[in-house]
Design an enzyme around this catalytic site. Structure first.
Site, PDB file in Angstrom:
ATOM      1  N   THR A 186       0.870  -1.181   0.000  1.00 42.34           N
ATOM      2  CA  THR A 186       0.000   0.000   0.000  1.00 42.34           C
ATOM      3  C   THR A 186       0.907   1.231   0.000  1.00 42.34           C
ATOM      4  OG1 THR A 186      -0.029   0.269   2.400  1.00 42.34           O
ATOM      5  CG2 THR A 186      -1.658  -1.269   1.447  1.00 42.34           C
ATOM      6  N   THR A 229      -1.328  -2.891  19.436  1.00 39.19           N
ATOM      7  CA  THR A 229      -0.969  -1.549  19.892  1.00 39.19           C
ATOM      8  C   THR A 229      -1.504  -1.261  21.290  1.00 39.19           C
ATOM      9  OG1 THR A 229      -1.420   0.789  19.447  1.00 39.19           O
ATOM     10  CG2 THR A 229      -3.040  -0.754  18.637  1.00 39.19           C
ATOM     11  N   ASP A 230      -0.865  -0.328  21.972  1.00 41.46           N
ATOM     12  CA  ASP A 230      -1.369   0.092  23.291  1.00 41.46           C
ATOM     13  C   ASP A 230      -2.667   0.894  23.169  1.00 41.46           C
ATOM     14  OD1 ASP A 230      -0.311   2.443  22.225  1.00 41.46           O
ATOM     15  OD2 ASP A 230       0.906   2.946  23.974  1.00 41.46           O
ATOM     16  N   GLU A 231      -2.989   1.342  21.937  1.00 39.41           N
ATOM     17  CA  GLU A 231      -4.181   2.186  21.771  1.00 39.41           C
ATOM     18  C   GLU A 231      -5.474   1.432  22.060  1.00 39.41           C
ATOM     19  OE1 GLU A 231      -4.317   4.830  18.473  1.00 39.41           O
ATOM     20  OE2 GLU A 231      -2.187   5.263  18.569  1.00 39.41           O
ATOM     21  N   TYR A 246      -9.183   3.315  14.178  1.00 37.58           N
ATOM     22  CA  TYR A 246      -7.954   2.495  14.119  1.00 37.58           C
ATOM     23  C   TYR A 246      -7.870   1.568  15.328  1.00 37.58           C
ATOM     24  CZ  TYR A 246      -3.065   1.265  15.028  1.00 37.58           C
ATOM     25  OH  TYR A 246      -1.917   0.582  15.349  1.00 37.58           O
ATOM     26  N   LYS A 273      -8.031  -2.574  15.684  1.00 38.05           N
ATOM     27  CA  LYS A 273      -6.952  -3.392  16.270  1.00 38.05           C
ATOM     28  C   LYS A 273      -7.511  -4.199  17.452  1.00 38.05           C
ATOM     29  CE  LYS A 273      -3.123  -3.573  15.335  1.00 38.05           C
ATOM     30  NZ  LYS A 273      -2.354  -4.373  14.337  1.00 38.05           N
ATOM     31  N   ARG A 293       2.746  10.603  24.800  1.00 36.31           N
ATOM     32  CA  ARG A 293       2.990   9.292  24.207  1.00 36.31           C
ATOM     33  C   ARG A 293       4.275   8.713  24.812  1.00 36.31           C
ATOM     34  NH1 ARG A 293      -1.470  10.257  23.075  1.00 36.31           N
ATOM     35  NH2 ARG A 293      -2.549  10.165  21.069  1.00 36.31           N
TER      36      ARG A 293
HETATM   37  P1  NAD Z   1       2.970   0.748   8.414  1.00 39.85           P
HETATM   38  O1  NAD Z   1       1.725   1.468   8.025  1.00 39.85           O
HETATM   39  O2  NAD Z   1       4.278   1.440   8.295  1.00 39.85           O
HETATM   40  O3  NAD Z   1       3.094  -0.596   7.569  1.00 39.85           O
HETATM   41  C1  NAD Z   1       2.005  -1.431   7.346  1.00 39.85           C
HETATM   42  C2  NAD Z   1       2.393  -2.432   6.264  1.00 39.85           C
HETATM   43  O4  NAD Z   1       1.268  -3.298   6.045  1.00 39.85           O
HETATM   44  C3  NAD Z   1       2.727  -1.785   4.910  1.00 39.85           C
HETATM   45  O5  NAD Z   1       3.891  -2.376   4.381  1.00 39.85           O
HETATM   46  C4  NAD Z   1       1.517  -2.083   4.058  1.00 39.85           C
HETATM   47  O6  NAD Z   1       1.817  -2.204   2.683  1.00 39.85           O
HETATM   48  C5  NAD Z   1       1.054  -3.412   4.635  1.00 39.85           C
HETATM   49  N1  NAD Z   1      -0.381  -3.627   4.422  1.00 39.85           N
HETATM   50  C6  NAD Z   1      -1.399  -2.756   4.650  1.00 39.85           C
HETATM   51  N2  NAD Z   1      -2.574  -3.305   4.270  1.00 39.85           N
HETATM   52  C7  NAD Z   1      -2.288  -4.544   3.802  1.00 39.85           C
HETATM   53  C8  NAD Z   1      -3.083  -5.587   3.275  1.00 39.85           C
HETATM   54  N3  NAD Z   1      -4.418  -5.443   3.139  1.00 39.85           N
HETATM   55  N4  NAD Z   1      -2.475  -6.733   2.912  1.00 39.85           N
HETATM   56  C9  NAD Z   1      -1.125  -6.879   3.041  1.00 39.85           C
HETATM   57  N5  NAD Z   1      -0.327  -5.906   3.515  1.00 39.85           N
HETATM   58  C10 NAD Z   1      -0.903  -4.747   3.895  1.00 39.85           C
HETATM   59  O7  NAD Z   1       2.700   0.242   9.891  1.00 39.85           O
HETATM   60  P2  NAD Z   1       3.707   0.102  11.128  1.00 39.85           P
HETATM   61  O8  NAD Z   1       3.757   1.390  11.843  1.00 39.85           O
HETATM   62  O9  NAD Z   1       4.946  -0.553  10.673  1.00 39.85           O
HETATM   63  O10 NAD Z   1       2.861  -0.909  12.048  1.00 39.85           O
HETATM   64  C11 NAD Z   1       2.994  -2.316  11.884  1.00 39.85           C
HETATM   65  C12 NAD Z   1       2.105  -3.012  12.892  1.00 39.85           C
HETATM   66  O11 NAD Z   1       2.476  -2.642  14.214  1.00 39.85           O
HETATM   67  C13 NAD Z   1       0.619  -2.659  12.763  1.00 39.85           C
HETATM   68  O12 NAD Z   1      -0.128  -3.810  13.005  1.00 39.85           O
HETATM   69  C14 NAD Z   1       0.394  -1.616  13.857  1.00 39.85           C
HETATM   70  O13 NAD Z   1      -0.943  -1.658  14.308  1.00 39.85           O
HETATM   71  C15 NAD Z   1       1.355  -2.113  14.916  1.00 39.85           C
HETATM   72  N6  NAD Z   1       1.890  -1.076  15.832  1.00 39.85           N
HETATM   73  C16 NAD Z   1       2.462   0.071  15.325  1.00 39.85           C
HETATM   74  C17 NAD Z   1       3.022   0.995  16.217  1.00 39.85           C
HETATM   75  C18 NAD Z   1       3.679   2.259  15.711  1.00 39.85           C
HETATM   76  O14 NAD Z   1       4.052   3.108  16.524  1.00 39.85           O
HETATM   77  N7  NAD Z   1       3.894   2.428  14.418  1.00 39.85           N
HETATM   78  C19 NAD Z   1       2.977   0.756  17.595  1.00 39.85           C
HETATM   79  C20 NAD Z   1       2.344  -0.405  18.047  1.00 39.85           C
HETATM   80  C21 NAD Z   1       1.833  -1.328  17.166  1.00 39.85           C
HETATM   81  O1  DAU Z   2       0.575   3.995  20.470  1.00 40.15           O
HETATM   82  C1  DAU Z   2       0.869   3.196  19.361  1.00 40.15           C
HETATM   83  C2  DAU Z   2       0.356   3.849  18.112  1.00 40.15           C
HETATM   84  O2  DAU Z   2       1.191   4.973  17.863  1.00 40.15           O
HETATM   85  C3  DAU Z   2       0.329   2.933  16.902  1.00 40.15           C
HETATM   86  O3  DAU Z   2      -0.567   1.883  17.137  1.00 40.15           O
HETATM   87  C4  DAU Z   2      -0.075   3.691  15.643  1.00 40.15           C
HETATM   88  O4  DAU Z   2       0.015   2.844  14.495  1.00 40.15           O
HETATM   89  C5  DAU Z   2       0.880   4.861  15.465  1.00 40.15           C
HETATM   90  O5  DAU Z   2       0.499   5.627  14.346  1.00 40.15           O
HETATM   91  C6  DAU Z   2       0.901   5.727  16.717  1.00 40.15           C
HETATM   92  O6  DAU Z   2      -0.362   6.439  16.900  1.00 40.15           O
HETATM   93  P1  DAU Z   2      -0.405   7.980  17.347  1.00 40.15           P
HETATM   94  O7  DAU Z   2      -1.696   8.536  16.936  1.00 40.15           O
HETATM   95  O8  DAU Z   2       0.000   8.128  18.758  1.00 40.15           O
HETATM   96  O9  DAU Z   2       0.823   8.539  16.430  1.00 40.15           O
HETATM   97  P2  DAU Z   2       0.986   9.862  15.566  1.00 40.15           P
HETATM   98  O10 DAU Z   2       2.407   9.946  15.157  1.00 40.15           O
HETATM   99  O11 DAU Z   2      -0.055  10.001  14.506  1.00 40.15           O
HETATM  100  O12 DAU Z   2       0.711  11.018  16.640  1.00 40.15           O
HETATM  101  C7  DAU Z   2       1.519  11.145  17.809  1.00 40.15           C
HETATM  102  C8  DAU Z   2       0.979  12.323  18.606  1.00 40.15           C
HETATM  103  O13 DAU Z   2       1.255  13.536  17.867  1.00 40.15           O
HETATM  104  C9  DAU Z   2      -0.525  12.313  18.805  1.00 40.15           C
HETATM  105  O14 DAU Z   2      -0.843  12.864  20.073  1.00 40.15           O
HETATM  106  C10 DAU Z   2      -1.058  13.225  17.705  1.00 40.15           C
HETATM  107  C11 DAU Z   2       0.057  14.241  17.562  1.00 40.15           C
HETATM  108  N1  DAU Z   2       0.204  14.820  16.193  1.00 40.15           N
HETATM  109  C12 DAU Z   2       0.332  13.950  15.144  1.00 40.15           C
HETATM  110  C13 DAU Z   2       0.457  14.428  13.855  1.00 40.15           C
HETATM  111  C14 DAU Z   2       0.566  13.476  12.694  1.00 40.15           C
HETATM  112  C15 DAU Z   2       0.250  16.192  16.000  1.00 40.15           C
HETATM  113  O15 DAU Z   2       0.167  16.981  16.978  1.00 40.15           O
HETATM  114  N2  DAU Z   2       0.381  16.654  14.725  1.00 40.15           N
HETATM  115  C16 DAU Z   2       0.467  15.840  13.637  1.00 40.15           C
HETATM  116  O16 DAU Z   2       0.555  16.336  12.496  1.00 40.15           O
END
Ligand code: NAD
Ligand code: DAU
Length: 359
Positions: free
Chosen positions: A38, A132-134, A157, A161, A221
């Site tokens: 994606t 995720t912790d969310e 979201y 999850k 966070r």
């Molecule tokens: P990301 O958005 O960077 O990557 C997601 C990946 O999944 C991409 O490579 C995308 O192509 C693939 N994908 C999406 N839809 C798909 C589908 N239908 N079929 C196959 N592949 C698909 O996400 P991330 O930040 O690397 O998060 C990875 C996992 O960890 C997620 O499950 C997310 O909920 C979890 N997570 C993320 C965070 C964070 O801070 N980013 C924290 C806790 C948990």
């Molecule tokens: O807690 C784990 C989660 O953390 C993961 O499960 C999610 O995949 C990941 O995206 C992340 O979620 P958040 O919503 O916490 O992350 P984000 O980076 O979008 O935002 C972090 C904080 O910053 C949140 O309080 C919103 C704020 N923010 C974010 C953006 C993109 C801003 O103030 N301005 C912005 O433009």
């Protein structure tokens, strides 16, 4: 090969670090990276290991049940580490259906494929669901999320999850599918897509664009360097107990505005700007609807049971992250061209922001 593992979402941010760790650390495992590529999936994240003899990439969509079952039949997996997901809260507010399809239906398709392909013989098998912790909702000023904290997801979201976590547990309870789940806090590091706070702000600072802080900026966070998350996943995959949940966090809480100021200071130093120059870009804008006030993880269970603890301090991790973005301008240019511009214009235009991309 000793084992064949399926890693879903391996072309994304966290997935690419997990794939790299497993490919390099376990040369006797075949690692199959399944990803739909994606907007968030990018094979450039894995250039350094793409020719490794124990690595296979399969482009497939987890929402397609037939394809997923065929891939399970083809490879005869010993285990699954499931990361593929729609992951950005803001996108879930504008398009919740994509989250229901991928995060809920996609996870169910993987569970069904594992159950059918393994034919109820689960000896040596493991389904690892990365969450995720969310799912726990929002904390007040005090307290931490424990593995026993009741689920209370607040965004489309986190609801998707949470639903996927429930399905994984239900398949364990009903069919005996051996599973583990981890719920992790906010990750940061190289290859993070610049829609999320830290990489978006790094990119905007580089381009002298406003830094769109939501609401009063006092949202909190708990940040973890992505390589430490990948290490935790390795430890839980190999040492976690079936049917258990482990929380993973950085022991590292930051209010958004304090984090943004630190980032500005570091960037001023690295870009040779006058101290205070990047901070002038901070622009408070309309809040995210339903914005969770505070997340904080109690990661003592994984620490006590498996000895995991973050190895990278926040100062170190942030500095490495900024250096990576400054050294990988081409990567940043690729992912911020095309659709990113229209996403950005749409996402920020109605929030009182001006002079952003696409305007
Ligand atoms: P990301 O958005 O960077 O990557 C997601 C990946 O999944 C991409 O490579 C995308 O192509 C693939 N994908 C999406 N839809 C798909 C589908 N239908 N079929 C196959 N592949 C698909 O996400 P991330 O930040 O690397 O998060 C990875 C996992 O960890 C997620 O499950 C997310 O909920 C979890 N997570 C993320 C965070 C964070 O801070 N980013 C924290 C806790 C948990
Ligand atoms: O807690 C784990 C989660 O953390 C993961 O499960 C999610 O995949 C990941 O995206 C992340 O979620 P958040 O919503 O916490 O992350 P984000 O980076 O979008 O935002 C972090 C904080 O910053 C949140 O309080 C919103 C704020 N923010 C974010 C953006 C993109 C801003 O103030 N301005 C912005 O433009």
């Amino acid at each position: 090969m000793k084992k064949t593992l399926l890693i879903t979402g391996g072309a994304g941010f966290i997935g690419s670090h997990v794939v790299r760790l497993f490919v390099e650390k376990y040369p006797d495992y075949k690692i199959v990276n399944l990803d739909a590529l994606t907007y968030a999936g990018n094979l450039e994240n894995l250039k350094d290991i793409e020719n490794a003899p124990n690595y296979v990439f399969v482009k497939a969509d987890i929402t397609n049940a037939e394809d997923i079952y065929a891939i399970f039949k083809q490879f005869n997996f010993d285990g699954v580490i499931h990361l593929a997901a729609e992951s950005h809260v803001d996108r879930s507010i504008t398009d919740p259906n994509a989250f229901i399809q991928t995060n809920v239906m996609g996870t169910a398709n993987l569970l069904n494929a594992a159950r059918l392909a393994w034919k109820g013989n689960f000896e040596g098998k493991r389904f690892y669901h990365v969450s995720t912790d969310e799912v726990y909702g929002s904390l007040g000023a005090e307290g931490f999320f424990l593995e026993t904290t009741p689920y209370d997801p607040q965004s489309p979201y986190s609801a998707s999850k949470a639903a996927s976590d429930h399905f994984v547990r239900a398949y364990g309870n009903t069919y005996g599918l051996p599973f583990v789940i981890t719920n992790c806090s906010n990750n940061y590091g190289p290859n993070h897509f610049p829609e999320k706070l830290i990489p978006l702000f790094i990119n905007n600072i580089c381009n002298n664009k406003p830094l769109p802080v939501y609401g009063d900026g006092k949202y909190t966070r708990d940040w973890l360097y992505v390589v430490d998350h990948a290490r935790a996943i390795d430890m839980v995959y190999h040492g976690g107990r079936n049917g258990e949940t482990y929380n993973i966090g950085g022991f590292n809480e930051w209010q958004n505005i304090e984090l943004v100021k630190l980032l500005c200071k570091e960037m001023d130093e690295k870009l040779g700007r006058t101290p205070g120059e990047s901070e002038k870009l901070i622009s408070y804008i309309k809040d995210r609807p339903g914005h969770d006030r505070r997340y904080a993880i109690d990661a003592n269970k994984i620490n006590k049971e498996l000895g995991w603890y973050p190895s990278v301090t926040f100062e170190e991790g942030l500095s490495k992250t900024i250096d990576w973005y400054l050294a990988n301008e081409e990567w940043l240019n690729h992912v911020t061209s095309g659709d990113y511009q229209s996403y950005y214009a749409k996402q920020y235009a109605d929030k009182g922001a001006s002079s952003f991309y696409g305007e």
